[in-house]
Scaffold this active site. Structure first.
Site, PDB file in Angstrom:
ATOM      1  N   LYS A   1       0.820  -1.222   0.000  1.00 55.41           N
ATOM      2  CA  LYS A   1       0.000   0.000   0.000  1.00 55.41           C
ATOM      3  C   LYS A   1       0.845   1.258   0.000  1.00 55.41           C
ATOM      4  O   LYS A   1       0.455   2.263  -0.590  1.00 55.41           O
ATOM      5  CB  LYS A   1      -0.967   0.003   1.187  1.00 55.41           C
ATOM      6  CG  LYS A   1      -2.132  -0.949   1.006  1.00 55.41           C
ATOM      7  CD  LYS A   1      -3.307  -0.547   1.874  1.00 55.41           C
ATOM      8  CE  LYS A   1      -4.491  -1.487   1.654  1.00 55.41           C
ATOM      9  NZ  LYS A   1      -5.569  -1.241   2.615  1.00 55.41           N
TER      10      LYS A   1
ATOM     11  N   LYS B   1      -6.119 -12.081  -7.661  1.00 59.83           N
ATOM     12  CA  LYS B   1      -7.330 -12.220  -6.870  1.00 59.83           C
ATOM     13  C   LYS B   1      -8.404 -11.245  -7.380  1.00 59.83           C
ATOM     14  O   LYS B   1      -8.074 -10.127  -7.785  1.00 59.83           O
ATOM     15  CB  LYS B   1      -6.964 -11.887  -5.416  1.00 59.83           C
ATOM     16  CG  LYS B   1      -8.019 -12.245  -4.397  1.00 59.83           C
ATOM     17  CD  LYS B   1      -7.547 -11.886  -3.000  1.00 59.83           C
ATOM     18  CE  LYS B   1      -8.676 -11.205  -2.262  1.00 59.83           C
ATOM     19  NZ  LYS B   1      -8.339 -10.732  -0.932  1.00 59.83           N
TER      20      LYS B   1
ATOM     21  N   LYS C   1     -12.412  -5.597  -5.674  1.00 61.06           N
ATOM     22  CA  LYS C   1     -13.414  -4.572  -5.962  1.00 61.06           C
ATOM     23  C   LYS C   1     -12.768  -3.270  -6.401  1.00 61.06           C
ATOM     24  O   LYS C   1     -13.446  -2.369  -6.896  1.00 61.06           O
ATOM     25  CB  LYS C   1     -14.353  -4.372  -4.764  1.00 61.06           C
ATOM     26  CG  LYS C   1     -13.688  -3.977  -3.468  1.00 61.06           C
ATOM     27  CD  LYS C   1     -14.677  -4.092  -2.294  1.00 61.06           C
ATOM     28  CE  LYS C   1     -13.943  -3.988  -0.960  1.00 61.06           C
ATOM     29  NZ  LYS C   1     -14.683  -4.519   0.165  1.00 61.06           N
TER      30      LYS C   1
END
Ligand code: TRP
Length: 342
Positions: A123, A207, A210
């Site tokens: 991140k 994966k 969203k």
């Protein structure tokens, strides 16, 4: 021996805690891999489920959108089968014990161990212009969520394993200093066929997420039936045109996984069902199975969103219940570290 001591003790149900961030409508991956199973645990465990809005602001959020998504996530959890009469379903920021205890646990967490978290590394690279301290101490807040409720089991995916490990390390360290105070949680591993890892429809080595910039890569659980069918029809597969599970056929393996979880058929049965048929038929069948599975979830979600008063009643009660439980832990923790009782 007193009569009470001799009486058979009814064993306390184990405690389960999990949470999801309100950063967008859940995907089919969140649904199959996590949320759908959470509802099934309510019978055998004392379950707490939470919308992790405090975690969400480690990445900049637009306030109105965050408010909206938080309520939507709450309603989605209910629509996916979490019953606020049987579980404690609440919104993280509604229980101030999370932030209070998080500070204490920050002081029992090392800079070095937080630096090694793979999610932080990912991140901080992805949001390089806002590597804030919250992003860094995210795992401590997550540890707090879990430890506040003396959680026994945490259903988490592979990507959150490391966070569960650090939770155990922090709890163990605290207990080592002050004596047994916090329960060390264990990962809860669902039966293999329930926990299928759902991959992107456009790049099946990744994966399903969203936050994927390509909406064709994921199924949102609120997608219209026509959209779902279309996304499956354009799912990336291979050129072999044989419905069978094999290395190198990640796209087909993924579709077979989805179909298997939703229909209860094993891979051999699926291969037989589609023997001699092309991918077109198979993709349509998978799409239809998904549409059928999500129809009641979507209907329930619509009903709930039309009754904001009821949702409000539920999350208020959830917050009260969560607070009543976590108060015991935080008071003990404050006492142990030496805070003067207010
Ligand atoms: N970090 C988790 C995720 O992004 C969400 C989360 C927050 C969580 N607190 C938790 C999950 C406690 C399990 C337990 O998926």
């Amino acid at each position: 021996m007193t009569e009470a001591a001799a009486a058979p003790q009814t064993e306390r149900k184990k405690i389960i805690f999990s949470a999801i961030q309100p950063t967008g409508v859940f995907t089919l991956g969140n649904y199959i891999g996590a949320v759908r199973n959470w509802g099934k645990l309510q019978e055998d465990y004392n379950c707490l489920y939470c919308v992790a809005d405090l975690h969400a602001i480690t990445v900049r959020q637009e306030p109105a959108a965050l408010r909206k998504r938080t309520l939507e996530a709450y309603a989605l959890l209910m629509a996916c089968g979490i019953d606020p009469e049987r579980s404690i379903l609440f919104i993280q920021s509604h229980n101030p014990h999370h932030t209070g205890m998080s500070w204490v646990l920050n002081c029992f967490t090392q800079f070095g161990e937080l630096s090694r978290m793979t999610q932080f590394k990912d991140k901080s690279a992805r949001y390089a212009n806002d590597v804030n301290a919250g992003l860094f101490t995210y795992p401590v807040l997550m540890a707090t969520d879990i430890l506040l409720y003396q959680t026994d089991y945490v259903p988490v995916g592979e990507d959150q394993r490391q966070h569960l490990e650090i939770t155990r390390d922090i709890a163990g360290r605290f207990n080592g200093v002050y004596g047994p105070t916090l329960t060390l949680p264990e990962p809860f591993i669902p039966k293999a066929e329930q926990g299928a890892r759902i991959m992107s429809l456009q790049d099946p080595t990744k994966k399903m997420s969203k936050s994927d910039p390509n909406p064709k890569a994921f199924i949102s659980i609120l997608d219209e039936p026509g959209v779902i069918l279309k996304k499956f029809r354009s799912a990336v597969t291979d050129s072999e045109a044989r419905v069978a599970c094999a290395p190198g056929k990640e796209g087909i393996n993924n579709l077979m996984g989805i179909y298997s979880v939703l229909t209860g058929k094993d891979f051999a049965a699926i291969e037989e069902e589609f023997a001699g048929r092309g991918y077109g038929d198979f993709k349509t069948a998978v799409g239809e199975a998904v549409v059928q599975e999500l129809a009641p979830v979507q209907a329930r979600y619509k009903e709930l969103m039309a009754d904001k008063g009821y949702l409000e009643e539920c999350y208020r009660r959830g917050a009260q219940q969560a607070m009543a439980l976590s108060r015991r832990t935080i008071e003990k923790v404050y006492r142990r570290v030496g805070f003067l009782q207010p």
